[in-house]
Write a protein that holds these residues in place. Structure first.
Motif, short mmCIF file in Angstrom:
data_model
loop_
_atom_site.label_atom_id
_atom_site.label_comp_id
_atom_site.label_asym_id
_atom_site.label_seq_id
_atom_site.Cartn_x
_atom_site.Cartn_y
_atom_site.Cartn_z
N LEU A 144 3.58 -8.57 -8.27
CA LEU A 144 4.49 -9.10 -7.25
C LEU A 144 3.85 -10.20 -6.42
O LEU A 144 4.52 -10.86 -5.62
N GLY A 145 2.53 -10.35 -6.60
CA GLY A 145 1.82 -11.38 -5.85
C GLY A 145 1.63 -11.02 -4.39
O GLY A 145 1.61 -11.90 -3.52
N GLU A 146 1.51 -9.73 -4.10
CA GLU A 146 1.41 -9.26 -2.73
C GLU A 146 0.23 -8.31 -2.58
O GLU A 146 -0.21 -7.68 -3.55
N PRO A 147 -0.27 -8.15 -1.38
CA PRO A 147 -1.25 -7.09 -1.15
C PRO A 147 -0.55 -5.73 -1.09
O PRO A 147 0.66 -5.64 -0.88
N LEU A 148 -1.33 -4.70 -1.25
CA LEU A 148 -0.78 -3.34 -1.13
C LEU A 148 -0.23 -3.13 0.27
O LEU A 148 -0.79 -3.60 1.27
N GLY A 149 0.89 -2.41 0.33
CA GLY A 149 1.46 -2.05 1.61
C GLY A 149 2.62 -2.90 2.03
O GLY A 149 3.25 -2.61 3.06
N VAL A 150 2.95 -3.92 1.27
CA VAL A 150 4.11 -4.74 1.61
C VAL A 150 5.32 -4.17 0.88
O VAL A 150 6.09 -3.37 1.43
N THR A 151 5.50 -4.54 -0.37
CA THR A 151 6.60 -3.97 -1.16
C THR A 151 6.16 -2.71 -1.90
O THR A 151 6.96 -1.80 -2.12
N ARG B 14 -2.74 12.00 -11.13
CA ARG B 14 -4.10 11.89 -10.59
C ARG B 14 -4.18 10.76 -9.58
O ARG B 14 -3.46 9.77 -9.67
N ARG B 15 -5.11 10.89 -8.62
CA ARG B 15 -5.26 9.88 -7.57
C ARG B 15 -5.64 8.51 -8.13
O ARG B 15 -5.11 7.49 -7.71
N VAL B 16 -6.57 8.53 -9.09
CA VAL B 16 -7.03 7.24 -9.62
C VAL B 16 -5.88 6.52 -10.32
O VAL B 16 -5.75 5.29 -10.22
N ALA B 17 -4.99 7.27 -10.97
CA ALA B 17 -3.84 6.65 -11.64
C ALA B 17 -2.85 6.11 -10.62
O ALA B 17 -2.27 5.04 -10.80
N ALA B 18 -2.62 6.86 -9.52
CA ALA B 18 -1.70 6.40 -8.49
C ALA B 18 -2.19 5.10 -7.86
O ALA B 18 -1.43 4.14 -7.67
N ARG B 19 -3.47 5.06 -7.53
CA ARG B 19 -4.03 3.87 -6.90
C ARG B 19 -3.97 2.68 -7.86
O ARG B 19 -3.61 1.56 -7.47
N ALA B 20 -4.31 2.91 -9.14
CA ALA B 20 -4.34 1.81 -10.11
C ALA B 20 -2.94 1.28 -10.38
O ALA B 20 -2.73 0.06 -10.49
N ALA B 21 -1.96 2.19 -10.49
CA ALA B 21 -0.59 1.75 -10.76
C ALA B 21 -0.05 0.93 -9.59
O ALA B 21 0.63 -0.10 -9.80
N ALA B 22 -0.33 1.37 -8.38
CA ALA B 22 0.14 0.62 -7.21
C ALA B 22 -0.52 -0.75 -7.15
O ALA B 22 0.14 -1.77 -6.86
N ARG B 23 -1.80 -0.79 -7.42
CA ARG B 23 -2.52 -2.06 -7.34
C ARG B 23 -2.00 -3.04 -8.41
O ARG B 23 -1.83 -4.24 -8.14
N ARG B 24 -1.73 -2.53 -9.61
CA ARG B 24 -1.24 -3.43 -10.68
C ARG B 24 0.14 -3.98 -10.34
O ARG B 24 0.40 -5.17 -10.50
N LEU B 25 1.03 -3.12 -9.83
CA LEU B 25 2.38 -3.60 -9.52
C LEU B 25 2.34 -4.59 -8.35
O LEU B 25 3.05 -5.62 -8.36
N THR C 207 -1.28 3.51 1.87
CA THR C 207 -1.16 2.07 2.13
C THR C 207 0.30 1.68 2.31
O THR C 207 0.66 0.52 2.14
N THR C 208 1.17 2.63 2.64
CA THR C 208 2.59 2.32 2.81
C THR C 208 2.86 1.79 4.21
O THR C 208 2.13 2.07 5.16
N THR C 209 3.94 1.02 4.31
CA THR C 209 4.42 0.48 5.58
C THR C 209 5.94 0.62 5.59
O THR C 209 6.54 0.99 4.57
N PRO C 210 6.60 0.32 6.71
CA PRO C 210 8.07 0.40 6.73
C PRO C 210 8.75 -0.50 5.70
O PRO C 210 9.91 -0.26 5.33
N THR C 211 8.06 -1.52 5.20
CA THR C 211 8.69 -2.43 4.23
C THR C 211 8.50 -1.96 2.79
O THR C 211 9.04 -2.58 1.88
N THR C 212 7.75 -0.90 2.58
CA THR C 212 7.44 -0.44 1.23
C THR C 212 8.69 0.05 0.52
O THR C 212 9.42 0.92 1.04
#
Length: 829
Positions: free
Chosen positions: A82-89, A67-78, A99-104
């Motif tokens: 890691l102490g980073e905003p979404l889209g870095v690692t 589900r979308r809500v689970a994907a968003r929540a899991a990414a935000r928690r990880l 929210t992906t970038t080339p560094t993801t």
């Protein structure tokens, strides 16, 4: 200090039970490239397995969530760990948002996103590993994605690491499917043991008079009981409360009932949680606040999502599952009792952070009767989108794909027939160019067809609005979908607005505008889009009463007081048919007119000549139909073959006794039947079935129009047409009507039974040494020997033996009763 945030996290991981299993999992994938992780909810597998694989393998790790809500929540928690905003690692990709970038290095996606990515790029360039989470939920797209990934590993990317994570003992089935190299060798299974706190189970069934659900879903009285149970939980137990109900409508109802509740411990926040909320609204439900919370959720929070702070679960015990009535063309979500496995998952949410309690809104005896597991979607869902994905992959029937369960053959056949009607596949099941465009729309193929075909007629914007509305689980008041659309336009729910934007982009992709966009009123525009999506549900009001008949042949009725009552035509978007009910109840529909109905369901338009026997005559009409719906009808002069078929059906129903059989005709038929039975070819079969099958070969049925003509038929002459020539010239020798008697005269043979029967008085047989025979001597006649008063005296087909052994006793009896008659000692002379 590790500069790599993932290495830093793994060097000092949070205290999650799965940590102890990570070395074994990494070793398994390094050796075999595949593995199954069996871990109960709450072990931290979604949080720590992806970074562990990214650290061990390099490259990007893609993780699926149902589900979308689970994907968003899991990414935000990880990302937070890691102490980073979404889209870095760490980043996430869901439909319409990324929210992906080339560094993801860890990308968390919905299963549908990965499925579409596989269709575009089967090699998954740049991806080192795919982690399929919550495979035990057995969603249709998850089963298919697993099968396609196994195929990719076998044919394109043997280096691709594939890890399936499951919370149930069925993990070993998944391991056998994944394999580990040599044929028959399953993938290694790594187990992680949970450390849930104890959860106390309380049974809270509703009062006896309260029904949990009816054909519409959960009853208002039962939802009131669920809300009352949640209020009691707030008063009696500490911690946040998580309430499970089956759908978004029930979430709204219970949320309203709890809003403003103020328990003794102080005010609380009531937060809804389901997939149609905005990201901000979902975040509010997933974040702890300064006050106690009641989170009212669908199954989205059952296993793939952590709701922090929860110590109490209130479970309504209901789930939504797909069900499809393939014969009537009705598909949708139905409310069912949850399974014991799902109930256990929900209860476990109360034991994540400390001892908890679950309040189940059903009884303990009812619990024992629940199914052990939910049914896999592949067994119950509509398979049209699934079949299109198979066609796009190049395997229209799924042959050779590693599916946990095969699709039901009948359901898959219906799905492929639907795709052919949409022009998405050809007669061989191969995907067409139109089919690929429908697949790229990322919605149900029927809705995609409606979007693409309706946009030039009603405008891309209106078509997108209606298709987005149909994608929602809409229960329109009074079944009025047009009113529901006006409500959505006014309130602009975020999920609907986002879907409208995506659908409008799809509709205008590669086009130069929309012709005729304003020729229809809003009502008819909605009706046309619905009809293009579901042409089999186009419905016309019956000539009498207020019920409707759909193109599919299913009857339908509107709910009481519906503003749609009185319209001649409807386009039905949603309907359900309760057990034991003849007609389906319309849940949402829009008005239509006949021209638009024909335009939408053109594939079902046909003419047929209806020629039948009715009221003692052949009645012939030419009818124009839209599926089962009659549009026009007129009397015609029927062709002879249809007249013959009508008379045939009449005789098949009423029996051949409807013909005027004479004794001579019956006798001839019996003699012919005897010859066929004894001699075979060329003597014809004249049984009822055979005479009906070959009716036109012996009876002039194409000239019969009325019962009086039928009664004047010369059946004897008709039967004679079946006599084989030149063999017919020997009929009297093979099956004679009469047999000459020794003393003069003749007697009639009867062929009604298996053996010809000759009934004669005993004295009339005097002089016969042996039994008379017919059929060139093949068959002895069965003699019924009678007394002078024609009463039965003896039966024999061996006269010679009878004269020796049976006759003396018969002679003794008959001499006493008939002394004036001659009774010779030797009757054979």
């Amino acid at each position: 200090m590790h500069p790599d945030p993932i290495a830093r996290l793994l060097a000092s991981p949070p205290g999650l039970p799965v940590t102890q299993s990570l070395p074994a999992l990494v070793a398994a994938v390094r050796t075999h490239r595949v593995a199954v992780l069996q871990a109960p909810p709450g072990t931290g597998k979604t949080t720590l397995v992806p970074p562990a694989l990214a650290d061990a393998l390099g490259g990007r790790v893609v993780v699926t969530q149902p589900r979308r809500v689970a994907a968003r929540a899991a990414a935000r928690r990880l990302a937070h760990l890691l102490g980073e905003p979404l889209g870095v690692t760490v980043g996430h990709s869901v439909r319409g948002e990324s929210t992906t970038t080339p560094t993801t290095r860890v990308e968390i996606v919905t299963t549908g996103v990965l499925l579409r990515r596989l269709q575009r790029d089967p090699e998954l360039a740049g991806v080192s590993a795919v982690v399929l989470d919550e495979v035990h939920e057995r969603h249709l797209d998850a089963d298919l994605t697993l099968a396609l990934l196994v195929d990719v590993r076998a044919t394109l990317r043997p280096d691709l690491v594939l890890v399936a994570m499951s919370a149930t003992v069925e993990a070993h089935r998944t391991a056998e499917l994944l394999g580990a190299g040599p044929p028959g060798q399953p993938a290694p299974v790594v187990e992680a043991h949970g450390s849930l706190h104890p959860v106390d189970v309380r049974w809270c069934p509703p009062p006896t008079a309260v029904r949990r659900a009816d054909e519409r879903g959960p009853t208002r009285a039962f939802l009131d009981h669920v809300a009352a149970t949640a209020r009691r939980a707030l008063d009696d137990h500490p911690g946040d409360v998580l309430v499970f109900v089956p759908g978004a409508a029930e979430v709204a109802a219970v949320t309203r009932a709890l809003t403003g509740v103020r328990p003794a411990a102080g005010p609380v926040d009531v937060r809804p949680l389901h997939g149609r909320l905005t990201a901000h609204e979902q975040d509010l439900a997933l974040e702890t606040g300064p006050r106690r919370r009641v989170v009212v959720s669908t199954a989205v929070a059952e296993s793939s999502l952590t709701v922090p702070g929860v110590r109490v679960v209130v479970d309504a015990g209901l789930s939504r599952e797909p069900r499809t009535d393939h014969r009537r063309g009705l598909a949708g979500l139905v409310t069912v009792s949850t399974s014991r496995a799902s109930a256990a998952q929900r209860a476990g949410r109360a034991g994540r952070e400390g001892p908890g309690v679950v309040l189940r809104c059903w009884s303990e005896p009812d619990h024992a009767r629940l199914p052990e597991h939910p049914a896999p979607e592949i067994a119950t869902a509509d398979l049209t989108a699934f079949a299109l994905e198979l066609a796009c992959w190049g395997s229209p029937d799924g042959t050779g794909l590693a599916l946990l369960d095969p699709p039901p053959a009948a359901a898959l056949a219906v799905a492929r027939a639907t795709l052919r009607r949409l022009g998405a596949v050809d007669d061989d099941g191969a995907v067409t160019g139109r089919g690929r465009r429908i697949a790229r729309a990322g919605t149900d193929p029927r809705l995609a067809r409606a979007l693409l075909d309706a946009a030039p007629l009603v405008g891309a914007r209106r078509a997108a609005e209606v298709v987005a509305l149909l994608s929602e689980d809409v229960r329109a008041p009074g079944a009025d979908l047009v009113a529901a659309l006006r409500s959505y336009r006014r309130d602009r729910p975020a999920s609907w607005v986002a879907q409208v934007r995506r659908a409008e982009r799809t509709a205008t992709e590669g086009t130069r505008g929309t012709r005729g966009a304003s020729r229809l009123t809003d009502d008819l525009a909605v009706g046309l889009v619905v009809a293009l999506a579901h042409p089999e549900r186009v419905a016309r009001r019956r000539p009498t009463g207020s019920a409707y008949l759909m193109v599919s042949g299913t009857g339908a009725v509107l709910p009481p007081g519906s503003p749609l009552a009185g319209y001649g035509w409807l386009a039905v978007a949603d309907a359900d048919r309760g057990a034991g009910r003849r007609d389906a109840t319309v849940r949402s529909a829009a008005p239509l007119d006949e021209d638009l109905a024909v335009e939408a369901a053109l594939a079902d338009l046909h003419e047929e000549d209806d020629v039948r026997w009715a009221d003692g005559r052949v009645v012939a009409r030419r009818t124009t139909r839209l599926g089962a719906v009659e549009l026009a009808s007129a009397t015609i002069d029927p062709p002879p073959d249809l007249v013959a078929a009508a008379v045939h059906d009449h005789l098949a129903t009423d029996g051949l006794d409807a013909l005027p059989w004479t004794d001579a005709a019956r006798e001839l038929r019996a003699r012919m039947a005897f010859c066929h039975r004894v001699l075979g070819h060329p003597w014809p079969d004249v049984s009822d079935d055979a005479l009906l099958d070959g009716l036109r070969t012996w009876l002039d049925v194409d000239r019969i129009r009325t019962a009086s003509q039928l009664r004047r038929t010369d059946v004897l002459a008709a039967l004679r047409r079946l006599l084989p020539w030149p063999d017919a010239a020997r009929l009297d020798d093979l099956a004679p009507e009469r047999v000459p008697l020794p003393g003069g005269g003749t007697a009639r043979l009867r062929y009604d039974d298996d053996q010809p029967v000759l009934a004669v008085r005993v004295q009339e047989a005097f002089g016969w040494r042996t039994t008379p025979r017919v059929a060139d001597g093949r068959v002895p006649v069965l003699l019924h020997l009678l007394s002078p008063a024609r009463r039965p005296a003896a039966v024999t087909s061996d006269l010679e033996s009878f004269w020796r052994t049976g006759y003396p006793q018969v002679r003794s009896d008959l001499r006493g009763r008939y002394p004036k008659h001659a009774w010779p000692v030797d009757p054979s002379t």
